[in-house]
Design a protein around this motif. Structure first.
Motif, PDB file in Angstrom:
ATOM      1  N   VAL A   1       0.842  -1.200   0.000  1.00  0.00           N
ATOM      2  CA  VAL A   1       0.000   0.000   0.000  1.00  0.00           C
ATOM      3  C   VAL A   1       0.874   1.246   0.000  1.00  0.00           C
ATOM      4  CG1 VAL A   1      -1.637   1.337   1.397  1.00  0.00           C
ATOM      5  CG2 VAL A   1      -1.980  -1.121   1.078  1.00  0.00           C
ATOM      6  N   LEU A   2       1.911   1.277   0.837  1.00  0.00           N
ATOM      7  CA  LEU A   2       2.798   2.435   0.901  1.00  0.00           C
ATOM      8  C   LEU A   2       3.530   2.650  -0.420  1.00  0.00           C
ATOM      9  CD1 LEU A   2       4.244   2.095   4.490  1.00  0.00           C
ATOM     10  CD2 LEU A   2       2.689   3.849   3.643  1.00  0.00           C
ATOM     11  N   GLN A   3       3.991   1.578  -1.039  1.00  0.00           N
ATOM     12  CA  GLN A   3       4.673   1.715  -2.317  1.00  0.00           C
ATOM     13  C   GLN A   3       3.726   2.301  -3.366  1.00  0.00           C
ATOM     14  OE1 GLN A   3       6.113  -1.845  -4.165  1.00  0.00           O
ATOM     15  NE2 GLN A   3       7.091  -0.717  -5.795  1.00  0.00           N
TER      16      GLN A   3
ATOM     17  N   LYS B   1       2.159   7.382  -6.661  1.00  0.00           N
ATOM     18  CA  LYS B   1       1.207   8.423  -7.043  1.00  0.00           C
ATOM     19  C   LYS B   1       1.796   9.828  -6.914  1.00  0.00           C
ATOM     20  CE  LYS B   1      -2.791   5.748  -5.530  1.00  0.00           C
ATOM     21  NZ  LYS B   1      -3.847   5.670  -4.506  1.00  0.00           N
ATOM     22  N   LEU B   2       2.914   9.985  -6.217  1.00  0.00           N
ATOM     23  CA  LEU B   2       3.506  11.305  -5.992  1.00  0.00           C
ATOM     24  C   LEU B   2       4.243  11.865  -7.207  1.00  0.00           C
ATOM     25  CD1 LEU B   2       5.042  10.875  -2.436  1.00  0.00           C
ATOM     26  CD2 LEU B   2       2.933  12.059  -3.061  1.00  0.00           C
ATOM     27  N   PHE B   3       4.659  11.034  -8.127  1.00  0.00           N
ATOM     28  CA  PHE B   3       5.532  11.492  -9.207  1.00  0.00           C
ATOM     29  C   PHE B   3       4.889  12.505 -10.137  1.00  0.00           C
ATOM     30  CE2 PHE B   3       7.639   7.729  -7.678  1.00  0.00           C
ATOM     31  CZ  PHE B   3       8.914   8.224  -7.508  1.00  0.00           C
ATOM     32  N   GLY B   4       3.602  12.439 -10.372  1.00  0.00           N
ATOM     33  CA  GLY B   4       2.945  13.444 -11.208  1.00  0.00           C
ATOM     34  C   GLY B   4       2.769  14.760 -10.470  1.00  0.00           C
ATOM     35  N   PRO B   5       1.988  14.766  -9.398  1.00  0.00           N
ATOM     36  CA  PRO B   5       1.697  16.032  -8.713  1.00  0.00           C
ATOM     37  C   PRO B   5       2.879  16.635  -7.958  1.00  0.00           C
ATOM     38  CG  PRO B   5       0.553  14.210  -7.628  1.00  0.00           C
ATOM     39  CD  PRO B   5       1.207  13.657  -8.856  1.00  0.00           C
TER      40      PRO B   5
ATOM     41  N   THR C   1      13.163  25.983   0.078  1.00  0.00           N
ATOM     42  CA  THR C   1      14.006  25.139  -0.757  1.00  0.00           C
ATOM     43  C   THR C   1      13.155  24.553  -1.876  1.00  0.00           C
ATOM     44  OG1 THR C   1      15.366  24.571   1.151  1.00  0.00           O
ATOM     45  CG2 THR C   1      15.570  23.159  -0.777  1.00  0.00           C
ATOM     46  N   GLY C   2      13.614  24.715  -3.108  1.00  0.00           N
ATOM     47  CA  GLY C   2      12.932  24.122  -4.258  1.00  0.00           C
ATOM     48  C   GLY C   2      13.455  22.711  -4.497  1.00  0.00           C
ATOM     49  N   HIS C   3      12.561  21.799  -4.826  1.00  0.00           N
ATOM     50  CA  HIS C   3      12.929  20.394  -5.060  1.00  0.00           C
ATOM     51  C   HIS C   3      12.334  19.928  -6.378  1.00  0.00           C
ATOM     52  CE1 HIS C   3      14.098  19.975  -0.824  1.00  0.00           C
ATOM     53  NE2 HIS C   3      12.998  20.634  -0.546  1.00  0.00           N
ATOM     54  N   ARG C   4      12.972  18.929  -6.943  1.00  0.00           N
ATOM     55  CA  ARG C   4      12.464  18.253  -8.126  1.00  0.00           C
ATOM     56  C   ARG C   4      12.492  16.753  -7.823  1.00  0.00           C
ATOM     57  NH1 ARG C   4      10.966  20.769 -12.229  1.00  0.00           N
ATOM     58  NH2 ARG C   4      12.054  22.719 -12.282  1.00  0.00           N
ATOM     59  N   LEU C   5      11.404  16.071  -8.167  1.00  0.00           N
ATOM     60  CA  LEU C   5      11.277  14.635  -7.942  1.00  0.00           C
ATOM     61  C   LEU C   5      11.066  13.964  -9.292  1.00  0.00           C
ATOM     62  CD1 LEU C   5      10.969  12.272  -5.904  1.00  0.00           C
ATOM     63  CD2 LEU C   5       8.518  12.786  -5.864  1.00  0.00           C
TER      64      LEU C   5
ATOM     65  N   ALA D   1      10.036  -2.788  -7.363  1.00  0.00           N
ATOM     66  CA  ALA D   1      11.059  -1.773  -7.105  1.00  0.00           C
ATOM     67  C   ALA D   1      10.625  -0.464  -7.734  1.00  0.00           C
ATOM     68  CB  ALA D   1      12.409  -2.202  -7.662  1.00  0.00           C
ATOM     69  N   LEU D   2      11.069   0.620  -7.125  1.00  0.00           N
ATOM     70  CA  LEU D   2      10.749   1.960  -7.568  1.00  0.00           C
ATOM     71  C   LEU D   2      12.020   2.787  -7.451  1.00  0.00           C
ATOM     72  CD1 LEU D   2       8.619   4.213  -8.160  1.00  0.00           C
ATOM     73  CD2 LEU D   2       8.274   4.337  -5.697  1.00  0.00           C
ATOM     74  N   GLY D   3      12.429   3.463  -8.524  1.00  0.00           N
ATOM     75  CA  GLY D   3      13.626   4.295  -8.487  1.00  0.00           C
ATOM     76  C   GLY D   3      13.260   5.755  -8.658  1.00  0.00           C
ATOM     77  N   PHE D   4      13.984   6.638  -7.967  1.00  0.00           N
ATOM     78  CA  PHE D   4      13.714   8.063  -8.113  1.00  0.00           C
ATOM     79  C   PHE D   4      14.933   8.892  -7.737  1.00  0.00           C
ATOM     80  CE2 PHE D   4      12.366   6.868  -3.865  1.00  0.00           C
ATOM     81  CZ  PHE D   4      12.864   7.869  -3.052  1.00  0.00           C
ATOM     82  N   THR D   5      14.931  10.143  -8.215  1.00  0.00           N
ATOM     83  CA  THR D   5      15.944  11.123  -7.845  1.00  0.00           C
ATOM     84  C   THR D   5      15.222  12.318  -7.242  1.00  0.00           C
ATOM     85  OG1 THR D   5      17.410  10.449  -9.639  1.00  0.00           O
ATOM     86  CG2 THR D   5      17.797  12.621  -8.690  1.00  0.00           C
TER      87      THR D   5
END
Length: 167
Positions: A51-53, A58-62, A86-90, A104-108
Motif C-alpha cells: 500500500v505504501l509503495q 502516485k507522488l511522481f505526477g503532482p 528550498t525548491g525540489h524536483r522529484l 522496485a521503484l527508483g527516483f531522484t
C-alpha cells in the motif's frame, strides 16, 4: 502482543500503519569510497508495504516540483529570520526489479535552491512485508549515481532468505 524488531528483541506493538521494525545500514567499497550506498529497512504488517509503495508511486505526477520550508538556523545576533525556502524536483527513474524483490521503484530527489545543487538517488525495493531503501548522494558537479545494483541485489537476497527462514 509484542512485535519483533530487526534484532529480534520484543518491542511494543506499533500504531496501525507504522513500521514494527526499522534499521539503517550503509555499505561502502574500499576501492571506491564514493560508491557508498546508504539504506534503511522498514518492516510492516502484511499488505502495508505494498500500500505504501503504491501511494509513493502516485507522488511522481503532482510532486514533480515542490517547495519545502525549514526554520532559519539559530542567529548569532538576536532577531527574527525568515524560514528557508528550498525548491525540489522529484523524478522517477527506470529501475529493474532485483531478483527476490516483489517490486522496485527508483527516483531522484534534487534540492535546487542555494549555491549548491544537491541530489539523492534511491531505489525502494519491496520484499514481502518490508521496504528497503538504497540511497546515494551527489552535488551538481557530480550528481548522485544509481545505487550499486550488486549491493541492492545482495541485500534483497539476504532479506528474502531471512524471511524464508521465519516461515
Amino acid at each position: 502482543m509484542a512485535a519483533r524488531s530487526a534484532t529480534g528483541a520484543a518491542s511494543p506493538s506499533p500504531a496501525p500503519g507504522y513500521p514494527y521494525a526499522e534499521t539503517d545500514l550503509s555499505v561502502a567499497r574500499a576501492a571506491d569510497p564514493r560508491g557508498g550506498v546508504y539504506g534503511g529497512l522498514l518492516g510492516y504488517r502484511t499488505g502495508r508495504a505494498a500500500v505504501l509503495q503504491a501511494e509513493l508511486e502516485k507522488l511522481f505526477g503532482p510532486c514533480a516540483a515542490f517547495t519545502s520550508m525549514a526554520p532559519a538556523p539559530p542567529a548569532e545576533k538576536p532577531g527574527k529570520k525568515a524560514p528557508i525556502r528550498t525548491g525540489h524536483r522529484l523524478n522517477r527513474e527506470d529501475t529493474p526489479t532485483p531478483g527476490g524483490a516483489d517490486a522496485a521503484l527508483g527516483f531522484t530527489l534534487t534540492n535546487e535552491s542555494g549555491s549548491a545543487v544537491l541530489s539523492r538517488r534511491a531505489v525502494l525495493a519491496r520484499i514481502g512485508p518490508a521496504l528497503a531503501v538504497f540511497t546515494t548522494f551527489g552535488v551538481a558537479a557530480e550528481p548522485a549515481a544509481a545505487p550499486d545494483e550488486v549491493i541492492v541485489r545482495r541485500q534483497v537476497a539476504k532479506l528474502r532468505a531471512a524471511q524464508a527462514k521465519k516461515k
